[in-house]
Scaffold this motif. Structure first.
Motif, PDB file in Angstrom:
ATOM      1  N   PRO A 181       1.659  50.786  34.473  1.00  0.00           N
ATOM      2  CA  PRO A 181       2.871  51.587  34.244  1.00  0.00           C
ATOM      3  C   PRO A 181       3.952  51.227  35.245  1.00  0.00           C
ATOM      4  O   PRO A 181       3.678  50.864  36.393  1.00  0.00           O
ATOM      5  CB  PRO A 181       2.386  53.029  34.438  1.00  0.00           C
ATOM      6  CG  PRO A 181       0.908  52.966  34.236  1.00  0.00           C
ATOM      7  CD  PRO A 181       0.477  51.614  34.717  1.00  0.00           C
ATOM      8  N   ALA A 182       5.154  51.338  34.804  1.00  0.00           N
ATOM      9  CA  ALA A 182       6.282  51.015  35.670  1.00  0.00           C
ATOM     10  C   ALA A 182       6.400  52.053  36.774  1.00  0.00           C
ATOM     11  O   ALA A 182       6.319  53.253  36.529  1.00  0.00           O
ATOM     12  CB  ALA A 182       7.570  50.964  34.855  1.00  0.00           C
ATOM     13  N   SER A 183       6.578  51.603  37.987  1.00  0.00           N
ATOM     14  CA  SER A 183       6.755  52.514  39.110  1.00  0.00           C
ATOM     15  C   SER A 183       8.154  53.115  39.075  1.00  0.00           C
ATOM     16  O   SER A 183       9.058  52.609  38.411  1.00  0.00           O
ATOM     17  CB  SER A 183       6.538  51.774  40.431  1.00  0.00           C
ATOM     18  OG  SER A 183       7.571  50.815  40.623  1.00  0.00           O
ATOM     19  N   ALA A 184       8.312  54.194  39.823  1.00  0.00           N
ATOM     20  CA  ALA A 184       9.618  54.843  39.875  1.00  0.00           C
ATOM     21  C   ALA A 184      10.673  53.910  40.448  1.00  0.00           C
ATOM     22  O   ALA A 184      11.845  53.952  40.068  1.00  0.00           O
ATOM     23  CB  ALA A 184       9.531  56.120  40.702  1.00  0.00           C
ATOM     24  N   SER A 185      10.242  53.017  41.370  1.00  0.00           N
ATOM     25  CA  SER A 185      11.205  52.097  41.965  1.00  0.00           C
ATOM     26  C   SER A 185      11.790  51.158  40.926  1.00  0.00           C
ATOM     27  O   SER A 185      12.985  50.838  40.956  1.00  0.00           O
ATOM     28  CB  SER A 185      10.523  51.302  43.079  1.00  0.00           C
ATOM     29  OG  SER A 185      11.428  50.388  43.659  1.00  0.00           O
ATOM     30  N   LEU A 186      10.953  50.719  39.993  1.00  0.00           N
ATOM     31  CA  LEU A 186      11.445  49.816  38.956  1.00  0.00           C
ATOM     32  C   LEU A 186      12.284  50.544  37.922  1.00  0.00           C
ATOM     33  O   LEU A 186      13.265  50.010  37.407  1.00  0.00           O
ATOM     34  CB  LEU A 186      10.265  49.123  38.273  1.00  0.00           C
ATOM     35  CG  LEU A 186       9.502  48.095  39.110  1.00  0.00           C
ATOM     36  CD1 LEU A 186       8.297  47.607  38.340  1.00  0.00           C
ATOM     37  CD2 LEU A 186      10.407  46.940  39.497  1.00  0.00           C
ATOM     38  N   VAL A 187      11.877  51.761  37.585  1.00  0.00           N
ATOM     39  CA  VAL A 187      12.548  52.480  36.505  1.00  0.00           C
ATOM     40  C   VAL A 187      13.852  53.115  36.977  1.00  0.00           C
ATOM     41  O   VAL A 187      14.911  52.930  36.368  1.00  0.00           O
ATOM     42  CB  VAL A 187      11.610  53.555  35.927  1.00  0.00           C
ATOM     43  CG1 VAL A 187      12.321  54.351  34.842  1.00  0.00           C
ATOM     44  CG2 VAL A 187      10.361  52.911  35.371  1.00  0.00           C
TER      45      VAL A 187
END
Length: 709
Positions: A181-187
């Protein structure tokens, strides 16, 4: 020149592949950089990110990263596939990218396929997979170009075998090919940094990771977002609000902010708050369940804080007796059934006073349950219950008879409609027995409330409404520690049940049986009586089967006999309360006992059952004259029912054309004016009158008023 190149490549295929890689990488990189510059020059385009350690083209190529500089297009890592990251998305959208069944352990064969977009989108592949393809493609291309078919087939075969081995033998199990899953940093990072950077006043080439920290999961309570503040940042309230909006407007949930401007390295942080808990809703229906404890009756469910809890009547504590009030059809009998079934299943014996003669029919005819229907039967049952209580208390005492102590059995008396019983008993007392003064049985009830718990003799009371006239004084009424009000409750009834200072709690009257209850506990907020909404358990369809499954009651009870622990000494005590004359076979008692077990049909005529007599009896403060015409066991004569009204009820019913306060004043003036007020039938607390008595007094009062004018 080209011929020499082909000759050199053909002479050494390895050098040819290396040359293709060395020549191809700069070419691809140049094209990517040119495309990035073109995108930055267009309206709405984004500038390329600053160069970072390891951001060189060769490093990107060999680590499987995107050759185009900037933020990654997916959450893929070296050994994990990823989900695409193209824009800021909600947590629900991110969750939809990963199949929960796959993440929890799908088969290895579906590992790559289950990676969602990871199979079909190059940027979502694990870095290792991309490196293999990048290095293999030039080699296969050279082999095919040069006609080295065996070498090309070998390379392709090795790749296929490696992929199969990776899928089947381990990498999928280890999570290498599962979509991460995409991390918050990426999203959230790119958009948040784009909004926060101008507020902070830092340059475009500053790395985001140097100034902004985002946790892997921003949905977890306690997650922490940190933004470093430049040393010379002027801040101000407007700038603080802008920076806070840049952070919190892009994150789900509620966040609490803290500013650390006085630190040597100033920063601001936002911490995810606990989501507000939802108060559960009461179910519309609750199944009954036995507790296995004689002194705890399960009656339903209530909301306590953010959870549902069981509602129990704890009869060993300050709530020895229980009561429920409500209009017809509100569910009073259902709650009383709960007490009756629980009593039988824990070995107690049950007497039901049912002058309505149709309230608790499911329990009728069952062993251990005696249903009393006429006033004479009900008064006799109440008298025997009080004698049993006094005898049980004496037997259980320090100087009690051990033999009697061994045969004691707990008992429960259920008065389904206490006001109806009291009124019918008063009518029977005054208009059939021609009794004078206050009848004794109203006080028996008060004595039972006060002393029943210590003798294991308890009451369950039902009524249309809570009224002072039927529950004794404050001391007696307090013994009904567990009280419930089903459906609508008017103010006077609420004040009697729960106290005038207790805030009114209105239940959802659209739900059958819904009501409120109090069990003597104190509300931690108001420090007053704790009244709460609850949903009673529905047991009516199970009553018959449950009572049939209980072991039979003692023979003496089902035969309608008095308790065997009632001694001659107890009977002598009972004489002072005028009890023996009202028992079965007594001077005013019914001719036949009420039996438990199978239902026996008997005539029900008039308002009482007794034996014809013409004599007088004098008890302690009680005088009664009995004339002929009292209905006997064979029903020799029938009397019409008499309806009684208190002064307040007469005003409400329109019999008296005044408010209750005015009627009380006129009643007091009657003696002064010589207009005799009817004697009525007192029960020790309230006096009741017939309709004819009140109308006769009203006519005489109005006639006297005319003569005075």
């Amino acid at each position: 020149m080209y011929g020499d190149l082909w000759t050199w490549a053909a002479a050494n295929p390895v050098r040819a592949v290396l040359a293709a890689v060395v020549v191809g990488i700069p070419a691809v990189g140049a094209l990517a950089q040119q495309r990035q510059k073109d995108r930055a020059g267009r309206p709405g385009g984004t500038a390329p990110a600053s160069s970072r350690p390891g951001d060189g083209l060769l490093a990107r190529f060999l680590t499987g990263r995107d050759l185009r500089p900037g933020d990654p297009a997916s959450s893929a890592s070296w050994w994990c596939a990823g989900v695409p990251v193209e824009r800021e998305r909600t947590a629900a959208e991110l969750a939809a990218d990963v199949d929960p069944a796959f993440v929890k352990g799908a088969s290895s064969a579906w590992a790559v396929v289950g990676a969602g977009a990871g199979v079909w989108r190059w940027s979502c592949w694990p870095g290792a997979a991309r490196v293999v393809v990048r290095l293999a493609v030039p080699g296969v291309a050279v082999a095919v170009w040069r006609g080295w078919w065996p070498a090309g087939a070998v390379v392709l075969g090795v790749l296929v075998v490696a992929a199969v081995v990776a899928v089947v033998t381990g990498p999928a199990v280890w999570g290498w090919w599962r979509p991460r899953p995409a991390s918050a940093s990426l999203v959230y990072g790119p958009g948040m940094w784009g909004a926060a950077r101008p507020v902070l006043g830092v340059g475009e080439r500053e790395r985001r990771g140097k100034w902004l920290h985002l946790p892997a999961d921003v949905a977890v309570p306690g997650a922490r977002v940190v933004v470093r503040l430049p040393a010379g940042w002027p801040g101000g309230e407007a700038a603080k609000r802008a920076l806070s909006a840049a952070v919190t407007d892009r994150l789900p949930g509620e966040w609490g902010e803290t500013w650390h401007r006085a630190d040597s390295a100033p920063f601001a942080e936002w911490v995810r708050k606990e989501p507000p808990k939802k108060v559960p809703k009461l179910p519309r229906s609750v199944d009954w369940k036995p507790t296995g404890d004689r002194y705890e009756i399960y009656v339903g469910q209530a909301v306590r804080g953010f959870d549902l809890e069981d509602v129990l009547i704890r009869t060993k504590s300050v709530t020895p007796h229980f009561g429920v009030a409500g209009l017809t059809g509100s569910g009073k009998s259902t709650v009383l059934y709960l007490g009756a079934v629980h009593a039988r299943e824990t070995g107690a014996l049950v007497d039901i006073l049912d002058t309505k003669q149709n309230s608790m029919t499911e329990a009728e005819g069952k062993s251990g349950v005696r249903v009393h229907k006429t006033p004479a039967e009900c008064v006799a049952a109440l008298g025997e219950f009080i004698m049993s209580m006094m005898a049980a208390e004496a037997a259980a005492g320090k100087n009690g008879d051990p033999a009697l102590r061994q045969i004691l059995v707990p008992r429960l008396m259920v008065a389904d409609e206490l006001p109806t019983f009291m009124k019918m008993a008063l009518i029977w007392w005054k208009y059939q027995l021609k009794g004078k003064g206050v009848p004794p049985f109203a006080e028996w009830f008060s004595i039972g409330l006060l002393q029943g718990r210590s003798a294991d003799h308890r009451f369950g009371v039902g009524a249309q409404q809570w009224a002072n006239g039927y529950f004794g004084g404050t001391m007696e009424r307090a013994q009904i520690g567990w009280k419930a009000q089903l459906g609508y409750c008017d103010s006077p009834s609420w004040a009697v049940a729960f106290g005038a200072s207790t805030p009114v709690v209105s239940p959802d009257t659209t739900v059958p049986g819904r009501g409120v209850f109090a069990d003597g506990r104190i509300d931690p907020e108001t420090k007053g009586l704790w009244v709460r909404e609850f949903q009673p358990a529905y047991i009516v369809p199970q009553v018959g089967a449950r009572l049939d499954a209980v072991p039979p009651a003692p023979e003496w009870f089902d035969a309608g006999e008095p308790a065997p622990w009632i001694t001659a000494e107890t009977r002598a005590w009972a004489e002072a309360l005028a009890i023996p004359d009202f028992l079965t076979g007594g001077r005013f008692g019914p001719a036949q006992p009420v039996r438990g077990g199978a239902v026996t049909l008997r005539p029900t005529v008039g308002v009482g059952v007794g034996r014809p007599r013409s004599e007088a009896v004098t008890g302690d403060g009680v005088t009664a004259e009995v004339t002929g015409g009292v209905t006997g066991a064979a029903g020799s004569e029938s009397r019409p029912a008499v309806e009684l009204f208190s002064l307040a009820e007469a005003c409400e019913a329109g019999i008296l054309p005044w408010a209750h306060s005015t009627a009380k004043v006129y009643k007091g003036r009657s003696a002064e004016r010589g207009v005799a007020f009817p004697e009525g039938a007192p029960d020790g607390r309230v006096t009741y009158y017939t309709r004819d008595e009140l109308k006769d007094w009203l006519a005489r009062w109005q006639a006297d008023a005319k003569t005075r004018t």
